[in-house]
Enzyme design. Structure first.
Site, PDB file in Angstrom:
ATOM      1  N   ASN A  43       0.841  -1.193   0.000  1.00  0.00           N
ATOM      2  CA  ASN A  43       0.000   0.000   0.000  1.00  0.00           C
ATOM      3  C   ASN A  43       0.875   1.241   0.000  1.00  0.00           C
ATOM      4  O   ASN A  43       1.961   1.276   0.575  1.00  0.00           O
ATOM      5  CB  ASN A  43      -1.013  -0.008   1.150  1.00  0.00           C
ATOM      6  CG  ASN A  43      -0.407  -0.051   2.531  1.00  0.00           C
ATOM      7  OD1 ASN A  43       0.542  -0.784   2.793  1.00  0.00           O
ATOM      8  ND2 ASN A  43      -0.968   0.721   3.447  1.00  0.00           N
ATOM      9  N   GLU A  45       0.166   5.232   0.601  1.00  0.00           N
ATOM     10  CA  GLU A  45      -0.800   6.252   0.985  1.00  0.00           C
ATOM     11  C   GLU A  45      -0.434   7.610   0.384  1.00  0.00           C
ATOM     12  O   GLU A  45       0.676   7.825  -0.096  1.00  0.00           O
ATOM     13  CB  GLU A  45      -0.862   6.370   2.516  1.00  0.00           C
ATOM     14  CG  GLU A  45      -1.411   5.132   3.163  1.00  0.00           C
ATOM     15  CD  GLU A  45      -1.458   5.220   4.670  1.00  0.00           C
ATOM     16  OE1 GLU A  45      -2.080   4.337   5.271  1.00  0.00           O
ATOM     17  OE2 GLU A  45      -0.878   6.157   5.272  1.00  0.00           O
ATOM     18  N   CYS A  54      -3.856   0.439  -2.873  1.00  0.00           N
ATOM     19  CA  CYS A  54      -3.845  -0.755  -2.036  1.00  0.00           C
ATOM     20  C   CYS A  54      -2.756  -1.720  -2.505  1.00  0.00           C
ATOM     21  O   CYS A  54      -2.362  -1.708  -3.676  1.00  0.00           O
ATOM     22  CB  CYS A  54      -5.196  -1.460  -2.098  1.00  0.00           C
ATOM     23  SG  CYS A  54      -6.553  -0.504  -1.403  1.00  0.00           S
ATOM     24  N   GLU A  56      -2.954  -4.921  -3.009  1.00  0.00           N
ATOM     25  CA  GLU A  56      -3.458  -5.839  -4.031  1.00  0.00           C
ATOM     26  C   GLU A  56      -3.432  -5.185  -5.412  1.00  0.00           C
ATOM     27  O   GLU A  56      -3.034  -5.801  -6.399  1.00  0.00           O
ATOM     28  CB  GLU A  56      -4.883  -6.284  -3.707  1.00  0.00           C
ATOM     29  CG  GLU A  56      -5.021  -6.994  -2.368  1.00  0.00           C
ATOM     30  CD  GLU A  56      -5.296  -6.067  -1.197  1.00  0.00           C
ATOM     31  OE1 GLU A  56      -5.838  -6.557  -0.184  1.00  0.00           O
ATOM     32  OE2 GLU A  56      -4.974  -4.858  -1.252  1.00  0.00           O
ATOM     33  N   CYS A  87     -10.262  -4.792   0.503  1.00  0.00           N
ATOM     34  CA  CYS A  87     -11.385  -3.865   0.454  1.00  0.00           C
ATOM     35  C   CYS A  87     -12.290  -4.239  -0.730  1.00  0.00           C
ATOM     36  O   CYS A  87     -11.923  -5.044  -1.586  1.00  0.00           O
ATOM     37  CB  CYS A  87     -10.885  -2.425   0.317  1.00  0.00           C
ATOM     38  SG  CYS A  87     -10.185  -2.006  -1.302  1.00  0.00           S
ATOM     39  N   CYS A  90     -10.723  -3.729  -4.225  1.00  0.00           N
ATOM     40  CA  CYS A  90      -9.700  -4.729  -4.543  1.00  0.00           C
ATOM     41  C   CYS A  90     -10.315  -6.103  -4.772  1.00  0.00           C
ATOM     42  O   CYS A  90      -9.803  -6.891  -5.565  1.00  0.00           O
ATOM     43  CB  CYS A  90      -8.633  -4.777  -3.453  1.00  0.00           C
ATOM     44  SG  CYS A  90      -7.491  -3.390  -3.574  1.00  0.00           S
TER      45      CYS A  90
END
Length: 134
Positions: A43, A45, A54, A56, A87, A90
Site C-alpha cells: 500500500n 498512501e 492498495c 493488491e 477492500c 480490490c
C-alpha cells in the site's frame, strides 16, 4: 491445495516497504501469475485521502506491467489481530484478473492465515458479460 508459503513470505517482505505514514497500517501482497512468475505490491498512501493505492492493486499492476493478466494465487498480509480481507474495490480487481481456480491467503504477521477461493470474496461480482448488453 498447493503450498503457497513463498507467496506469504514475499507479501511479508514487500509489506516492510509500504508507505503508510498516515494510517501506520502497512499491507503487502504477492501473487503468482498463471505463468508462475511472482509479483508484489504494497500500500502507498497519499495525504489526499483516499488517493492511495492498495497492496493488491499494486501487485496486479506489477503483473500486468510484466505482461501477465491472470493469477492463480494471491497472498495478503498485515499486522492485525486477525487476517485482513481486501477492500471492496480490490475484491473486484482481484476477481477481474483471477484464474477460475484462483485462491487467496489472508495472513497476519503473527502467522494466522485463512485461505479461500477468490470467487468467495465477492459473490455477485460484476463481470464483463454484463457490459455486452450496454
Amino acid at each position: 491445495m498447493p503450498d503457497e508459503t513463498d507467496l506469504v513470505t514475499a507479501a511479508r517482505d514487500v509489506r516492510a516497504r509500504a508507505y503508510a505514514p498516515y494510517s501506520g497500517f502497512k499491507v503487502g501482497a504477492a501473487l503468482r501469475a498463471a505463468d508462475g512468475s511472482v509479483h508484489q505490491g504494497c500500500n502507498v498512501e497519499n495525504v489526499a485521502y483516499p488517493e492511495g493505492t492498495c497492496a493488491e492493486a499494486g501487485a496486479i499492476a506489477a503483473m500486468v506491467a510484466a505482461g501477465q493478466t491472470r493469477f492463480t494465487h494471491v497472498a495478503v498480509i498485515a499486522d492485525s489481530p486477525v487476517p485482513v480481507t481486501p477492500c471492496g474495490g480490490c475484491r473486484q480487481k482481484l476477481f477481474e484478473f483471477a484464474a477460475p481456480e484462483a485462491t487467496i491467503t489472508m495472513a497476519t504477521t503473527s502467522g494466522e492465515q485463512i485461505t479461500m477461493a477468490v470467487a468467495e470474496l465477492l459473490p455477485g461480482a460484476f463481470v464483463k458479460s454484463q457490459m455486452d448488453n450496454v
